[in-house]
Design a protein around this motif. Structure first.
Motif, PDB file in Angstrom:
ATOM      1  N   UNK A  63       0.757  -1.113  -0.168  1.00  0.00           N
ATOM      2  CA  UNK A  63      -0.035  -0.012  -0.111  1.00  0.00           C
ATOM      3  C   UNK A  63       0.710   1.235   0.111  1.00  0.00           C
ATOM      4  N   UNK A  64       0.740   1.985  -1.041  1.00  0.00           N
ATOM      5  CA  UNK A  64       1.509   3.359  -1.091  1.00  0.00           C
ATOM      6  C   UNK A  64       0.602   4.210  -1.613  1.00  0.00           C
ATOM      7  N   UNK A  65       1.252   5.642  -1.272  1.00  0.00           N
ATOM      8  CA  UNK A  65       0.444   7.040  -1.814  1.00  0.00           C
ATOM      9  C   UNK A  65       0.389   6.723  -3.410  1.00  0.00           C
ATOM     10  N   UNK A 127      -4.829   8.971  -1.496  1.00  0.00           N
ATOM     11  CA  UNK A 127      -4.045   8.686  -0.192  1.00  0.00           C
ATOM     12  C   UNK A 127      -3.505   7.350  -0.356  1.00  0.00           C
ATOM     13  N   UNK A 128      -4.123   6.277  -0.759  1.00  0.00           N
ATOM     14  CA  UNK A 128      -3.609   4.899  -0.574  1.00  0.00           C
ATOM     15  C   UNK A 128      -3.992   4.137  -1.817  1.00  0.00           C
ATOM     16  N   UNK A 129      -2.906   3.631  -2.678  1.00  0.00           N
ATOM     17  CA  UNK A 129      -3.242   2.764  -3.516  1.00  0.00           C
ATOM     18  C   UNK A 129      -2.534   1.283  -3.427  1.00  0.00           C
ATOM     19  N   UNK A 130      -2.808   0.402  -4.089  1.00  0.00           N
ATOM     20  CA  UNK A 130      -1.961  -0.817  -4.257  1.00  0.00           C
ATOM     21  C   UNK A 130      -0.906  -0.708  -5.287  1.00  0.00           C
ATOM     22  N   UNK A 131       0.518  -0.817  -4.820  1.00  0.00           N
ATOM     23  CA  UNK A 131       1.513  -0.845  -5.900  1.00  0.00           C
ATOM     24  C   UNK A 131       1.901  -2.518  -5.774  1.00  0.00           C
ATOM     25  N   UNK A 164      -7.279  -8.598   1.006  1.00  0.00           N
ATOM     26  CA  UNK A 164      -8.845  -7.776   1.074  1.00  0.00           C
ATOM     27  C   UNK A 164      -8.535  -6.636   2.039  1.00  0.00           C
ATOM     28  N   UNK A 165      -9.357  -5.651   1.474  1.00  0.00           N
ATOM     29  CA  UNK A 165      -9.149  -4.215   2.389  1.00  0.00           C
ATOM     30  C   UNK A 165     -10.405  -3.922   2.650  1.00  0.00           C
ATOM     31  N   UNK A 171     -10.634   5.109   8.054  1.00  0.00           N
ATOM     32  CA  UNK A 171      -9.540   3.715   8.448  1.00  0.00           C
ATOM     33  C   UNK A 171      -9.638   2.697   7.657  1.00  0.00           C
ATOM     34  N   UNK A 172      -8.358   2.276   7.328  1.00  0.00           N
ATOM     35  CA  UNK A 172      -8.304   1.060   6.204  1.00  0.00           C
ATOM     36  C   UNK A 172      -7.728  -0.178   7.047  1.00  0.00           C
ATOM     37  N   UNK A 173      -8.344  -1.178   6.951  1.00  0.00           N
ATOM     38  CA  UNK A 173      -8.119  -2.397   7.537  1.00  0.00           C
ATOM     39  C   UNK A 173      -7.418  -3.274   6.415  1.00  0.00           C
ATOM     40  N   UNK A 174      -6.532  -3.949   6.515  1.00  0.00           N
ATOM     41  CA  UNK A 174      -6.001  -4.981   5.603  1.00  0.00           C
ATOM     42  C   UNK A 174      -6.284  -6.256   6.281  1.00  0.00           C
ATOM     43  N   UNK A 175      -7.012  -7.129   5.611  1.00  0.00           N
ATOM     44  CA  UNK A 175      -7.118  -8.610   6.112  1.00  0.00           C
ATOM     45  C   UNK A 175      -6.192  -9.549   5.854  1.00  0.00           C
ATOM     46  N   UNK A 176      -5.922 -10.416   6.854  1.00  0.00           N
ATOM     47  CA  UNK A 176      -4.795 -11.567   6.531  1.00  0.00           C
ATOM     48  C   UNK A 176      -5.612 -12.637   5.551  1.00  0.00           C
TER      49      UNK A 176
END
Lengths: 393, 248
Positions: A63-65, A127-131, A164-165, A171-176
């Motif tokens: 997760x990066x800007x 703000x947050x995107x997947x790289x 999955x997020x 608030x951003x939650x990243x699920x394992x």
């Protein structure tokens, strides 16, 4: 270390062979080498074997800007590396011409064709995107790295699943992976590179050149295409003049090859998915063939010599009854018989251990049974010799 | 009695891996009788390294033994390390002054003097081009110096060495296969001869050059030799017979 130079004799031989429409490994002009795609235990990890060329690809996410210019788009980053393991000619940490060329071509093939939906990689706009990072490592170099790298990259991307997020307010939650199943990337199409090597100023053309063929080539044409027959990129290097017809013909060949390869990738992906679902064994270790260096090792087997004659006679009787079942043994030369149809190539099949009765009957020199594959059987009966021996007795 | 010999002997024919150790130290017996300790000599060939009171294996392969006390590891490596007296196939990469630079597949290029050919004098230079193949022998090969090749024997005769290979095909196989090919009465070569006539040059550096009547036949021989790497003699004979019958 410097590369092994190509001798004049190899050069002459290769060109002569190409003129005669022959290739070193017995392929036809438009044939690919065997393609093998295996996935690792992790998502997004894949090894592609193209004959002896091996390419490993690993896809990772972070997760990066986002970039300021594109606040709602994810980032896809490609990186191809040539390690000295692939070929002693490759030096570590050096930007060689080949490396730049391959990196550029891979980007053109996969990023510029917009095969990955980058907008779906956005988590919070601005703000947050997947790289998504695609690392391609060449493990062994035997020519046609571009095709291998592109197949590996697209297979790994299709295999990859990102976590999955969930977004609640800010608030951003990243699920394992245990909490929620990871999500595959959305891929619109699969661009695949097909390389054509041209020889003798473009008068001869080969698909999927191996390393030595690449060394005597005059020019190279790389066409990236998807299965909908859309050309994603096309690149000609080596500075040869190609006719319009030649390029068109190449694109036709490419479309056939691409549909074949796409099918293969899909099959490999389905296979992997099925095995994962069933809970079977998967990963690289499961799919490695066992190559033995111990074929020349001979175990000392104590052979009992007391009742050799009886056992040998017994074997003679048994083998004779078995040959009766075969309709028409082919007599190749005096004293030999060829039994069975559809003789298949059994190179590299696992060998049958020579068991004790066989060693015994070889000693008596009467019958020799050779069996090496499960499908056919070659029996040599030394008929005349046996009869004369019996007469003598 | 547990001797060092016995430790080696029980492993003959088995696969050893780097890191395996043979210890010289004898187990402490209760009697502690110093008399039955004999000096034993063991000659360790390629693949072994002595480290104090033990011999370490540093190559993976099969342990071989030759009477009375010679042990070595028969590995299938592909990287060649020059050794004095070995005959190799080299590729001439450069002509500089009065020496040729020759690639032999080792870590360094070897040098070959232009006078080291049969009948060569200062006036009469041998006709060697860059990219030519030379069959030659090492006169100097050690880890600190540039290896040196010659194309003549001690009497000044070519003895089969020199430039060769106007056509034909050069390819690389493992060093283990090369040793099998070069062994006197090699079964592989004997079996292969029955299929059709061909010329064969085998260098200890893993390079093999073949030439048969046609391109097709040359390719067949080359591919057969390459596949011999991992085959039992039975499999090989069946395969060769099929090729001879023309069913492949």
């Amino acid at each position: 270390m410097r590369d092994t130079p190509l001798s004049n004799c190899e050069k002459r031989f290769l060109l002569k062979a190409i003129e005669e429409k022959k290739r070193l490994d017995g392929r036809q002009t438009y044939d690919y080498r065997n393609i093998k795609i295996t996935f690792g235990t992790d998502y997004g990890c894949c090894i592609v074997e193209l004959g002896k060329t091996r390419v490993l690809c690993q896809v990772t996410s972070e997760l990066v800007p986002p970039k300021d210019s594109r606040p709602t788009e994810g980032i896809v980053f490609f990186n191809l590396e040539l390690s000295p393991m692939a070929s002693p000619a490759f030096e570590p940490n050096r930007q060689s011409e080949l490396l730049v060329l391959l990196n550029r071509q891979l980007e053109r093939c996969l990023r510029n064709s917009k095969c990955i939906d980058t907008e779906s990689l956005c988590v919070v706009s601005g703000e947050k995107v997947w790289q998504i990072r695609v690392d391609v490592h060449v493990l062994n170099h035997d020519g046609n790295l571009m095709d291998g790298a592109s197949i590996a990259a697209i297979s790994a991307l299709s295999h990859f699943r990102r976590p999955d997020v969930a977004i609640q307010g800010r608030d951003v939650t990243v699920f394992s992976p245990e909490e929620r199943d990871p999500i595959p990337l959305s891929i619109y199409h699969m661009p695949i590179c097909v390389s054509f090597a041209f020889f003798l100023q473009g008068s001869y053309l080969l698909v999927d050149p191996c390393e030595r063929e690449e060394r005597v080539k005059d020019g190279l044409l790389v066409i990236a295409m998807n299965k909908h027959q859309e050309i994603c990129s096309i690149q000609s290097s080596g500075g040869i003049m190609l006719l319009k017809d030649q390029v068109l013909r190449c694109s036709k060949i490419a479309s056939v090859k691409v549909s074949e390869i796409t099918q293969l990738i899909n099959k490999a992906l389905e296979n992997d998915k099925r095995i994962r679902k069933e809970g079977g064994k998967f990963g690289f270790a499961e799919s490695m063939p066992k190559e033995r260096i111990t074929t020349l090792k001979r175990d000392e087997a104590p052979v009992e010599m007391t009742d050799v004659k009886e056992t040998a006679n017994d074997i003679v009787n048994r083998t004779e009854t078995s040959t009766e079942a075969v309709p028409s043994p082919v007599l190749v030369a005096a004293g030999t018989a060829h039994v069975g149809e559809g003789i298949v190539n059994s190179w590299g099949l696992d060998e049958d251990e020579e068991d004790e009765p066989q060693t015994e009957d070889r000693k008596t020199d009467e019958v020799m049974v050779i069996s090496d594959s499960e499908e056919d059987e070659v029996v040599i009966l030394n008929e005349e010799a046996k009869k004369s021996k019996k007469n003598r007795k | 009695m547990d001797t060092v010999h016995a430790r080696f002997k029980e492993k003959i024919g088995e696969v050893l891996l780097p890191g395996d150790v043979f210890s010289f130290r004898l187990p402490e017996d209760g009697d502690g009788d110093g008399n039955n300790i004999k000096t034993e000599k063991i000659i360790c060939g390629p693949g072994f390294r002595r480290n104090g009171e033990e011999v370490q294996v540093c190559k993976s392969g099969i342990l071989r033994h030759k009477q009375p006390n010679l042990y070595w590891i028969d590995s299938q490596q592909r990287r060649y390390v020059p050794a004095k007296g070995e005959s190799v196939i080299g590729i001439v990469t450069a002509k500089s002054g009065d020496i040729f630079k020759v690639d032999v597949g080792g870590s360094d290029q070897a040098s070959l003097s232009y006078l080291a050919f049969e009948g060569a004098t200062k006036r009469n230079r041998p006709n060697v081009q860059v990219g030519d193949l030379v069959y030659s022998q090492f006169t100097i090969a050690n880890k600190d110096m540039e290896p040196e090749l010659v194309c003549i024997d001690s009497c000044g005769r070519a003895n089969g060495m020199g430039v060769f290979g106007a056509d034909g095909l050069l390819f690389k196989v493992s060093l283990g296969l090369v040793r099998r090919l070069l062994a006197p009465q090699s079964e592989i070569v004997k079996d292969l001869e029955k299929i059709f006539p061909f010329e064969l040059v085998v260098g200890m550096n893993g390079r093999v050059w073949v030439k048969a009547k046609t391109v097709q036949q040359t390719l067949i021989v080359a591919n057969l030799l390459e596949t011999c790497e991992n085959m039992t003699s039975q499999q090989r004979q069946t395969l060769f017979r099929r090729v001879a019958e023309g069913s492949l």
